[in-house]
Design an enzyme around this catalytic site. Sequence first.
Site, mmCIF file in Angstrom:
data_model
loop_
_atom_site.group_PDB
_atom_site.id
_atom_site.type_symbol
_atom_site.label_atom_id
_atom_site.label_comp_id
_atom_site.label_asym_id
_atom_site.label_seq_id
_atom_site.Cartn_x
_atom_site.Cartn_y
_atom_site.Cartn_z
ATOM 1 N N CYS A 75 45.764 43.667 40.153
ATOM 2 C CA CYS A 75 44.882 42.458 40.125
ATOM 3 C C CYS A 75 43.497 42.782 39.393
ATOM 4 O O CYS A 75 43.692 42.949 38.040
ATOM 5 C CB CYS A 75 44.665 41.983 41.620
ATOM 6 S SG CYS A 75 44.254 40.204 41.503
ATOM 7 N N HIS A 156 49.563 41.712 44.399
ATOM 8 C CA HIS A 156 48.929 42.627 45.253
ATOM 9 C C HIS A 156 50.135 43.349 46.189
ATOM 10 O O HIS A 156 50.444 42.971 47.242
ATOM 11 C CB HIS A 156 48.046 42.184 46.354
ATOM 12 C CG HIS A 156 46.691 41.816 45.814
ATOM 13 N ND1 HIS A 156 45.658 42.417 45.876
ATOM 14 C CD2 HIS A 156 46.243 40.771 45.217
ATOM 15 C CE1 HIS A 156 44.551 42.062 45.366
ATOM 16 N NE2 HIS A 156 44.625 40.900 44.877
ATOM 17 N N GLU A 158 50.198 46.091 47.688
ATOM 18 C CA GLU A 158 49.878 46.761 48.916
ATOM 19 C C GLU A 158 49.756 45.947 50.036
ATOM 20 O O GLU A 158 49.601 46.355 51.278
ATOM 21 C CB GLU A 158 48.397 47.505 48.424
ATOM 22 C CG GLU A 158 47.122 46.445 48.670
ATOM 23 C CD GLU A 158 47.054 45.780 47.261
ATOM 24 O OE1 GLU A 158 48.039 45.779 46.489
ATOM 25 O OE2 GLU A 158 45.985 45.185 47.132
HETATM 26 N N1 GLN Z 1 39.547 37.176 40.826
HETATM 27 C C1 GLN Z 1 39.412 38.848 40.678
HETATM 28 C C2 GLN Z 1 38.528 39.281 39.506
HETATM 29 O O1 GLN Z 1 38.532 38.551 38.813
HETATM 30 C C3 GLN Z 1 40.552 39.510 40.916
HETATM 31 C C4 GLN Z 1 41.322 38.967 42.121
HETATM 32 C C5 GLN Z 1 41.873 40.155 42.925
HETATM 33 O O2 GLN Z 1 41.751 41.338 42.412
HETATM 34 N N2 GLN Z 1 42.526 39.918 44.025
HETATM 35 O O3 GLN Z 1 37.863 40.226 39.623
#
Ligand code: GLN
Length: 181
Positions: A75, A156, A158
């Site tokens: 992410c 995610h 995890e």
């Molecule tokens: N929206 C977050 C960002 O732009 C990323 C979201 C996440 O890591 N769950 O940093």
Amino acid sequence: MKIGVLALQGNFREHAAMLRRLGAEVVEVRLPEELEGLDGLVIPGGESTTITRLAQLYGLEEAIRRFRGAVLGTCAGMILLDRNHLGLVDLEVDRNAYGRQVASFEADLDLDGRPLRGVFIRAPRVREVGEMDVLAELDGEPVLLRQGRFLVASFHPELTDDTRVHEKFLELVREEMNVRA
Ligand code: GLN
């Protein structure tokens, strides 16, 4: 195996718990020198602007660029590794690009022919991808990709009980250790 988890902000505890479950020794990384002697590194999800700022502040960007072990970015971690940030993987993402209403959702993905629950939280969306292997897709768009020693996921892994993405990462770590040995 000694794995570092970048612990500036975000989901580092969950990654650490999962890696420990799989038998790895885990170190929380906040300073450049803490990367020394590690076999792999996880850059967790969280807020990419916050993580980027803190990484700059502590001089971690250069240290991560110099790091030679396998790296898992999830992410926000995927955002940090893309062409517009650390430039370590050959892709470009749009942040928060799944739209407001469906900012967060779960979806069934396919990993090696078996279902994998993907938890997407204000996830980045891959806009452009170069030479990378796509390991899982959502509606025809890549969400889990590999490039050499780098593994990146827009979701995610995890946050579920399924350990297969982390197992894949540890395989990469092992391969990379053999390459460098
Ligand atoms: N929206 C977050 C960002 O732009 C990323 C979201 C996440 O890591 N769950 O940093």
